[in-house]
Design a protein around this motif. Structure first.
Motif, PDB file in Angstrom:
ATOM      1  N   CYS A 139       1.992   1.921  -3.464  1.00  0.00           N
ATOM      2  CA  CYS A 139       0.838   2.371  -4.244  1.00  0.00           C
ATOM      3  C   CYS A 139       0.495   3.819  -3.921  1.00  0.00           C
ATOM      4  N   ARG A 140       0.570   4.133  -2.644  1.00  0.00           N
ATOM      5  CA  ARG A 140       0.250   5.501  -2.246  1.00  0.00           C
ATOM      6  C   ARG A 140       1.223   6.482  -2.897  1.00  0.00           C
TER       7      ARG A 140
ATOM      8  N   MET B 185       2.625   6.142  -5.697  1.00  0.00           N
ATOM      9  CA  MET B 185       2.270   6.257  -7.118  1.00  0.00           C
ATOM     10  C   MET B 185       0.849   6.791  -7.294  1.00  0.00           C
ATOM     11  N   GLY B 186       0.220   7.127  -6.230  1.00  0.00           N
ATOM     12  CA  GLY B 186      -1.181   7.520  -6.273  1.00  0.00           C
ATOM     13  C   GLY B 186      -1.433   8.973  -6.585  1.00  0.00           C
ATOM     14  N   HIS B 187      -0.531   9.578  -7.299  1.00  0.00           N
ATOM     15  CA  HIS B 187      -0.742  10.961  -7.732  1.00  0.00           C
ATOM     16  C   HIS B 187      -0.165  11.127  -9.130  1.00  0.00           C
ATOM     17  N   PRO B 188      -0.949  11.722 -10.035  1.00  0.00           N
ATOM     18  CA  PRO B 188      -0.531  11.815 -11.431  1.00  0.00           C
ATOM     19  C   PRO B 188       0.848  12.447 -11.599  1.00  0.00           C
TER      20      PRO B 188
ATOM     21  N   VAL C 139       7.971   9.435 -12.217  1.00  0.00           N
ATOM     22  CA  VAL C 139       8.550   8.091 -12.326  1.00  0.00           C
ATOM     23  C   VAL C 139       8.725   7.692 -13.789  1.00  0.00           C
TER      24      VAL C 139
ATOM     25  N   ALA D  12       0.835  -1.209   0.000  1.00  0.00           N
ATOM     26  CA  ALA D  12       0.000   0.000   0.000  1.00  0.00           C
ATOM     27  C   ALA D  12       0.864   1.251   0.000  1.00  0.00           C
TER      28      ALA D  12
ATOM     29  N   VAL E 128       3.391   9.882 -10.867  1.00  0.00           N
ATOM     30  CA  VAL E 128       3.467   8.892 -11.941  1.00  0.00           C
ATOM     31  C   VAL E 128       4.292   9.459 -13.093  1.00  0.00           C
ATOM     32  N   ARG E 129       4.057  10.718 -13.401  1.00  0.00           N
ATOM     33  CA  ARG E 129       4.803  11.329 -14.511  1.00  0.00           C
ATOM     34  C   ARG E 129       6.289  11.425 -14.185  1.00  0.00           C
TER      35      ARG E 129
END
Lengths: 96, 96
Positions: free
Chosen positions: B18-19, B21-24, B30, B15, B27-28
């Motif tokens: 995931c947390r 990676m839990g923001h756009p 990364v 979790a 994610v960008r």
DNA sequence: ATCGTATATCGTCGATTAACGATAAAAAGA
DNA sequence: TCTTTTTATCGTTAATCGACGATATACGAT
């Protein structure tokens, strides 16, 4: 260029699923649903050390993400995983 | 039973990633780091429509998750992906 | 019609997140 | 040394999250 590619990473969509999985209780719910294929809400409440209303809230968040679907069966609610979306999620992660 | 299995799902650890990676925006970040292998903070600020301080905050969150590592290079900071942890994350998702 | 069971929703509260501007700190260059 | 560049941190604000108890709703059974 329409973006209906399976593995294309739309940061928004991907982040949304990650956010849904971004809580230990929700990870446990998903794991349990995957093991049991389908599960009644009450059973999940038994498993988690959380109040019924809190579990219901987590289930709602999972439903909103699309990862989990729920159907009403008489007085109870049955939840299960949307295997399609899960697969797409797996593809997105793999494509990282 | 010691749980140092690669694919064992520790809900907390999973979790947490995931947390992260839990923001756009994250994610960008990364994605960009994966494409460029290494990247200076300032370059990321150019790419995202966010203030420098906000980007710095997102980078901090990613560092805390372990997914991203940062080294200081003179006056600037270089970030890159921890491929090991990313691989473990991929394994965890695949094992779902 | 009423009761009991199962679930969802509401309202609340404290904690966390996300965003920003302002400022501090560190190193390079003049 | 002074200035510029680059990044991190601080302080603030609005919004969202996570938890709970209380309540509403829906349905089956009596």
């Amino acid at each position: 260029m329409t973006e209906n590619n399976d593995t294309f990473i739309d940061a928004e969509r991907f982040a949304a699923i990650c956010r849904a999985m971004g809580h230990p209780a929700r990870v446990r719910i998903v794991s349990h649903l995957l093991e049991n294929n389908i599960c009644v809400c009450g059973r999940i409440v038994e498993i988690l050390p959380l109040a019924q209303s809190t579990v219901s809230q987590h289930l709602k968040i999972l439903k909103q993400s699309g990862l989990v679907t729920g159907i009403v069966d008489g007085p109870r609610s049955c939840y299960c995983i949307d295997r399609d979306l899960l697969k797409r999620f797996k593809n997105m992660v793999e494509a990282l």
